[in-house]
Design a protein around this motif. Structure first.
Motif, mmCIF file in Angstrom:
data_model
loop_
_atom_site.group_PDB
_atom_site.id
_atom_site.type_symbol
_atom_site.label_atom_id
_atom_site.label_comp_id
_atom_site.label_asym_id
_atom_site.label_seq_id
_atom_site.Cartn_x
_atom_site.Cartn_y
_atom_site.Cartn_z
ATOM 1 N N UNK A 51 19.760 6.122 -4.303
ATOM 2 C CA UNK A 51 18.445 6.124 -4.398
ATOM 3 C C UNK A 51 17.819 7.130 -3.452
ATOM 4 N N UNK A 52 18.196 6.834 -2.053
ATOM 5 C CA UNK A 52 17.830 7.635 -0.999
ATOM 6 C C UNK A 52 18.283 8.831 -1.277
ATOM 7 N N UNK A 53 19.443 9.232 -1.487
ATOM 8 C CA UNK A 53 20.052 10.552 -1.523
ATOM 9 C C UNK A 53 19.299 11.384 -2.810
ATOM 10 N N UNK A 54 19.115 10.614 -3.843
ATOM 11 C CA UNK A 54 18.414 11.368 -4.897
ATOM 12 C C UNK A 54 16.825 11.847 -4.623
ATOM 13 N N UNK A 56 15.895 12.312 -1.522
ATOM 14 C CA UNK A 56 16.057 13.384 -0.365
ATOM 15 C C UNK A 56 16.400 14.476 -1.287
ATOM 16 N N UNK A 57 17.223 14.578 -2.281
ATOM 17 C CA UNK A 57 17.498 15.610 -2.865
ATOM 18 C C UNK A 57 16.380 16.477 -3.545
ATOM 19 N N UNK A 58 15.448 15.489 -4.186
ATOM 20 C CA UNK A 58 14.113 16.070 -4.823
ATOM 21 C C UNK A 58 13.311 16.618 -3.825
ATOM 22 N N UNK A 59 13.087 16.367 -2.564
ATOM 23 C CA UNK A 59 12.376 16.782 -1.563
ATOM 24 C C UNK A 59 13.072 17.945 -0.964
#
Length: 59
Positions: A51-54, A56-59
């Motif tokens: 969830x945190x990687x996703x 971060x990827x969206x930001x």
């Protein structure tokens, strides 16, 4: 005379071996019951990392 002592020694070893096997089986069953909780904890941590990687990827 010695045959009785040998028989008693063999029986004591048999009883100790039986107790060791029972202890080992109970111990392994208890460990198996605890492992799913450990896997659930690891799975929850991995889900949070994903969830945190996703995010971060969206930001």
């Amino acid at each position: 005379m010695y045959s009785n002592a040998i028989f008693q020694l063999i029986m004591i070893l048999f009883l100790v071996g039986t107790l060791f096997v029972i202890f080992f089986v109970v111990h392994s069953l208890l460990i198996k019951q605890q492992q799913p909780n450990k896997f659930n904890s690891i799975e929850q941590k991995l889900d949070k990392i994903i969830e945190l990687l996703e995010k971060d990827k969206k930001d």
